[in-house]
Design a protein around this motif. Structure first.
Motif, mmCIF file in Angstrom:
data_model
loop_
_atom_site.group_PDB
_atom_site.id
_atom_site.type_symbol
_atom_site.label_atom_id
_atom_site.label_comp_id
_atom_site.label_asym_id
_atom_site.label_seq_id
_atom_site.Cartn_x
_atom_site.Cartn_y
_atom_site.Cartn_z
ATOM 1 N N MET A 157 0.843 -1.465 -0.010
ATOM 2 C CA MET A 157 -0.044 0.010 -0.011
ATOM 3 C C MET A 157 0.859 1.342 0.017
ATOM 4 S SD MET A 157 -1.384 -0.086 3.798
ATOM 5 C CE MET A 157 -2.540 -1.540 3.596
ATOM 6 N N SER A 158 2.145 1.058 -0.431
ATOM 7 C CA SER A 158 2.928 2.369 -0.325
ATOM 8 C C SER A 158 3.427 2.845 0.853
ATOM 9 C CB SER A 158 2.701 3.337 -1.101
ATOM 10 O OG SER A 158 1.702 4.161 -0.287
ATOM 11 N N TRP A 159 4.658 3.451 1.113
ATOM 12 C CA TRP A 159 4.883 4.146 2.403
ATOM 13 C C TRP A 159 3.733 4.961 3.093
ATOM 14 C CZ3 TRP A 159 5.959 9.210 3.454
ATOM 15 C CH2 TRP A 159 5.941 10.117 2.368
ATOM 16 N N HIS A 160 3.110 5.696 2.308
ATOM 17 C CA HIS A 160 2.043 6.634 2.923
ATOM 18 C C HIS A 160 0.923 5.683 3.492
ATOM 19 C CE1 HIS A 160 3.612 10.035 0.285
ATOM 20 N NE2 HIS A 160 3.875 8.667 -0.887
ATOM 21 N N GLY A 161 0.510 4.651 2.950
ATOM 22 C CA GLY A 161 -0.620 3.884 3.485
ATOM 23 C C GLY A 161 -0.017 3.078 4.769
ATOM 24 N N MET A 162 1.441 2.917 4.836
ATOM 25 C CA MET A 162 1.966 2.123 5.900
ATOM 26 C C MET A 162 1.860 3.150 7.067
ATOM 27 S SD MET A 162 5.922 0.879 6.472
ATOM 28 C CE MET A 162 6.407 2.561 6.109
ATOM 29 N N PHE A 163 2.148 4.396 6.905
ATOM 30 C CA PHE A 163 2.029 5.408 8.000
ATOM 31 C C PHE A 163 0.622 5.597 8.543
ATOM 32 C CE2 PHE A 163 5.950 8.420 7.163
ATOM 33 C CZ PHE A 163 6.666 7.321 7.179
ATOM 34 N N VAL A 164 -0.318 5.600 7.625
ATOM 35 C CA VAL A 164 -1.713 5.748 8.179
ATOM 36 C C VAL A 164 -2.045 4.587 9.054
ATOM 37 C CG1 VAL A 164 -4.161 5.903 7.264
ATOM 38 C CG2 VAL A 164 -2.360 7.247 6.298
ATOM 39 N N VAL A 165 -1.908 3.198 8.644
ATOM 40 C CA VAL A 165 -2.305 1.995 9.488
ATOM 41 C C VAL A 165 -1.629 2.003 10.846
ATOM 42 C CG1 VAL A 165 -1.934 -0.490 9.461
ATOM 43 C CG2 VAL A 165 -2.600 0.626 7.331
ATOM 44 N N ILE A 166 -0.358 2.329 10.849
ATOM 45 C CA ILE A 166 0.296 2.541 12.123
ATOM 46 C C ILE A 166 -0.352 3.415 12.912
ATOM 47 C CG2 ILE A 166 2.428 2.397 13.368
ATOM 48 C CD1 ILE A 166 1.915 -0.074 11.647
ATOM 49 N N GLY A 167 -0.594 4.692 12.572
ATOM 50 C CA GLY A 167 -1.134 5.772 13.333
ATOM 51 C C GLY A 167 -2.669 5.314 13.872
ATOM 52 N N ALA A 168 -3.262 4.608 13.132
ATOM 53 C CA ALA A 168 -4.577 4.180 13.497
ATOM 54 C C ALA A 168 -4.570 3.458 14.796
ATOM 55 C CB ALA A 168 -5.347 3.602 12.512
ATOM 56 N N LEU A 169 -3.621 2.447 14.698
ATOM 57 C CA LEU A 169 -3.489 1.394 15.929
ATOM 58 C C LEU A 169 -3.289 2.239 17.339
ATOM 59 C CD1 LEU A 169 -1.199 -1.413 14.314
ATOM 60 C CD2 LEU A 169 -3.704 -1.571 14.981
ATOM 61 N N GLY A 170 -2.574 3.305 17.083
ATOM 62 C CA GLY A 170 -2.069 4.110 18.343
ATOM 63 C C GLY A 170 -3.569 4.695 19.058
ATOM 64 N N ILE A 171 -4.288 5.052 18.135
ATOM 65 C CA ILE A 171 -5.664 5.716 18.752
ATOM 66 C C ILE A 171 -6.368 4.935 19.345
ATOM 67 C CG2 ILE A 171 -8.033 6.712 17.803
ATOM 68 C CD1 ILE A 171 -5.539 8.650 17.359
ATOM 69 N N ILE A 172 -6.404 3.340 18.945
ATOM 70 C CA ILE A 172 -7.308 2.275 19.672
ATOM 71 C C ILE A 172 -6.490 2.213 20.808
ATOM 72 C CG2 ILE A 172 -7.688 -0.006 19.397
ATOM 73 C CD1 ILE A 172 -7.689 0.016 16.458
ATOM 74 N N VAL A 173 -5.088 2.144 20.930
ATOM 75 C CA VAL A 173 -4.256 2.115 22.331
ATOM 76 C C VAL A 173 -4.793 3.107 23.354
ATOM 77 C CG1 VAL A 173 -2.162 2.038 23.271
ATOM 78 C CG2 VAL A 173 -2.494 0.782 21.295
ATOM 79 N N ALA A 174 -4.888 4.304 22.646
ATOM 80 C CA ALA A 174 -5.106 5.515 23.650
ATOM 81 C C ALA A 174 -6.455 5.380 24.371
ATOM 82 C CB ALA A 174 -4.839 6.595 23.048
ATOM 83 N N LEU A 175 -7.435 5.017 23.517
ATOM 84 C CA LEU A 175 -8.934 4.925 24.043
ATOM 85 C C LEU A 175 -8.995 3.788 24.749
ATOM 86 C CD1 LEU A 175 -10.900 5.222 20.622
ATOM 87 C CD2 LEU A 175 -10.493 6.924 22.416
ATOM 88 N N VAL A 176 -8.274 2.483 24.564
ATOM 89 C CA VAL A 176 -8.432 1.530 25.771
ATOM 90 C C VAL A 176 -7.948 1.962 27.032
ATOM 91 C CG1 VAL A 176 -7.487 -0.962 26.196
ATOM 92 C CG2 VAL A 176 -8.565 -0.350 24.008
ATOM 93 N N TRP A 177 -6.669 2.585 26.947
ATOM 94 C CA TRP A 177 -5.940 3.142 28.104
ATOM 95 C C TRP A 177 -6.720 3.995 29.032
ATOM 96 C CZ3 TRP A 177 -1.751 1.608 30.602
ATOM 97 C CH2 TRP A 177 -1.333 2.541 31.696
ATOM 98 N N LEU A 178 -7.387 4.745 28.484
ATOM 99 C CA LEU A 178 -8.277 5.858 29.112
ATOM 100 C C LEU A 178 -9.547 5.007 29.820
ATOM 101 C CD1 LEU A 178 -8.952 8.909 26.809
ATOM 102 C CD2 LEU A 178 -7.999 8.883 29.133
ATOM 103 N N GLY A 179 -9.964 3.963 29.040
ATOM 104 C CA GLY A 179 -11.066 3.189 29.725
ATOM 105 C C GLY A 179 -10.765 2.198 30.894
ATOM 106 N N ILE A 180 -9.443 1.889 30.926
ATOM 107 C CA ILE A 180 -9.075 0.680 31.845
ATOM 108 C C ILE A 180 -8.204 1.169 32.839
ATOM 109 C CG2 ILE A 180 -7.480 -1.327 31.767
ATOM 110 C CD1 ILE A 180 -10.186 -1.777 30.425
ATOM 111 N N TYR A 181 -7.298 1.972 32.629
ATOM 112 C CA TYR A 181 -6.301 2.264 33.824
ATOM 113 C C TYR A 181 -6.727 2.998 34.775
ATOM 114 C CZ TYR A 181 -2.254 3.857 36.296
ATOM 115 O OH TYR A 181 -1.263 3.993 37.478
#
Length: 411
Positions: A157-181
């Protein structure tokens, strides 16, 4: 209390995403340099753009984690670095991408200090080496899976798509952390810390600023030692794929898998450091000495493995030495953070950890630039690259081994 191990597991996942964000530029190294028309020195400057602001931002980040706690600071950091990663996909010039990497370095600075603070709150001193080491395995897991995973994403998906996919994973981590910690309750603190609890509930002194910590000898030798060790670690992180591709002649897809081998060894290295330290304490060795054993031993073993790579013609032997070197260079990593929590007072833990991490990323910032300069001046010859890395590993070992001491009793 299973929740504390669940929090550690979530920090490991956060560390994986965090380091995938850091690594995607090194995976796209040759592709981006070709697309933007960059030489080795310019690429070195771009690869170091993350580390300079990260190193500087660690100073206020540690203070802020001590002040506001890990829940808010980690959530803000993960959300912000993820947005920056996705915006980086829009880069169409050296300047745009450089600015995005600077912003990424600032955004990611609270991660490890937050993890250290969580470990300090949820584990007592005799337990802490293991969870801190486990948290640090997140970065090593990311380093191991990044070459094949990110190479696959980039090729599909090119390096541009790679950056988007990895960034989206971080949003999920942040939301789970806020709900759990959450922080431990009073009853949980008593159960966790036992005899330490009396000290924990004693009226706290005013929070020490990082400026006050910089007046202490230990702080400076920890900074120097961390600089020496992390310099070489970041030569691996930023230039290993390029070395395998340009010097050893592997294709881009082959490089993705071969570059993963040293990083898989690094996962074992981080856990080994925590294991050695914990066993040493169990045998009655003083805490500071128990932390220094894997730090010094790991750095010296890494130097012994990295230095010969400069003169090895055999590709299998070179990859073996690089794998041993990275394994050994990771043995000190988790223990470095635990050492900061052992030496600092409870209200200074994240601050001292952050200052030590400042030293880490001074090395991390210089490694890509110096390596790029050497390659530019020598026509792509890596001999001096490995020699410099090996010498700095020895400097790191000596700094921790000879000069970092438990000075609180004398104070």
């Amino acid at each position: 209390m299973r929740i504390r191990w669940f929090l550690i597991a979530l920090l490991v996942i956060g560390g994986i995403v965090n380091y995938l964000d850091r690594n995607h530029l090194s995976i796209a190294n040759t592709t981006i340099s070709k697309e933007f028309g960059l030489n080795a020195l310019q690429m070195g400057l771009l690869l170091s753009a993350f580390s300079w602001p990260y190193a500087i931002a660690n100073l206020p980040a540690g203070y802020l984690v001590d002040k506001f706690g890990p829940k808010r600071m980690f959530a803000w950091a993960a959300g912000l670095w993820s947005v920056i990663s996705m915006l980086s996909s829009l880069a169409n010039s050296f300047g745009f991408l450089y600015a995005a990497r600077v912003a990424l370095g600032i955004a990611e600075s609270p991660f490890f200090t937050s993890g250290l603070k969580v470990s300090e709150r949820w584990f007592n001193k005799t337990e802490r080496a293991l969870p801190v080491s486990i948290v640090n395995t997140g970065s090593q897991i990311a380093n191991a899976i990044a070459p094949p995973l990110l190479t696959f994403l980039m090729l599909t998906m090119s390096w541009h798509g790679m950056f988007v996919v990895i960034g989206a994973l971080g949003i999920i981590v942040a939301l789970v952390w806020l709900g759990i910690y959450r922080d431990p309750t009073l009853q949980e603190q008593i159960l966790i810390k036992g005899a330490e609890f009396e000290e924990a509930i004693r009226p706290k002194e005013k929070q020490a600023s990082w400026g006050e910590l910089l007046k202490q000898k230990n702080t400076w030798f920890m900074v120097l030692g961390a600089f020496g060790i992390f310099y070489t670690v970041w030569v691996y992180l930023t230039w290993l794929p390029g070395y395998l591709h340009t010097t050893r002649g592997f294709s881009l897809s082959q490089t993705g898998w071969l570059a993963a081998l040293p990083f898989f060894c690094g996962i074992i290295g981080v856990l080994t450091g925590g294991f050695i330290s914990g066993k040493a304490i169990a045998r009655g060795i003083p805490t500071i000495t128990a932390r220094k054993l894997p730090i010094v031993g790991g750095a010296l073993l890494a130097a012994a493995a990295v230095l010969p790579v400069a003169y090895v013609d055999s590709t299998p032997l070179a990859i073996t030495l690089l794998s041993v070197g990275y394994f050994a260079a990771q043995v000190p990593i988790g223990v470095l953070w635990t050492l900061a929590s052992d030496i600092a007072e409870s209200n200074q833990v994240a601050s001292l950890g952050a200052i030590q991490n400042f030293g880490d990323f001074l090395g991390a910032a210089l490694a890509p630039i110096v390596t790029g300069y050497i390659l530019n001046e020598t026509g792509g010859n890596y001999t001096l690259v490995f020699l410099v890395g090996g010498v700095l590993l020895i400097v790191g070992a000596l700094s921790y081994g000879l000069f970092v001491k438990d000075r609180r009793a004398s104070a």
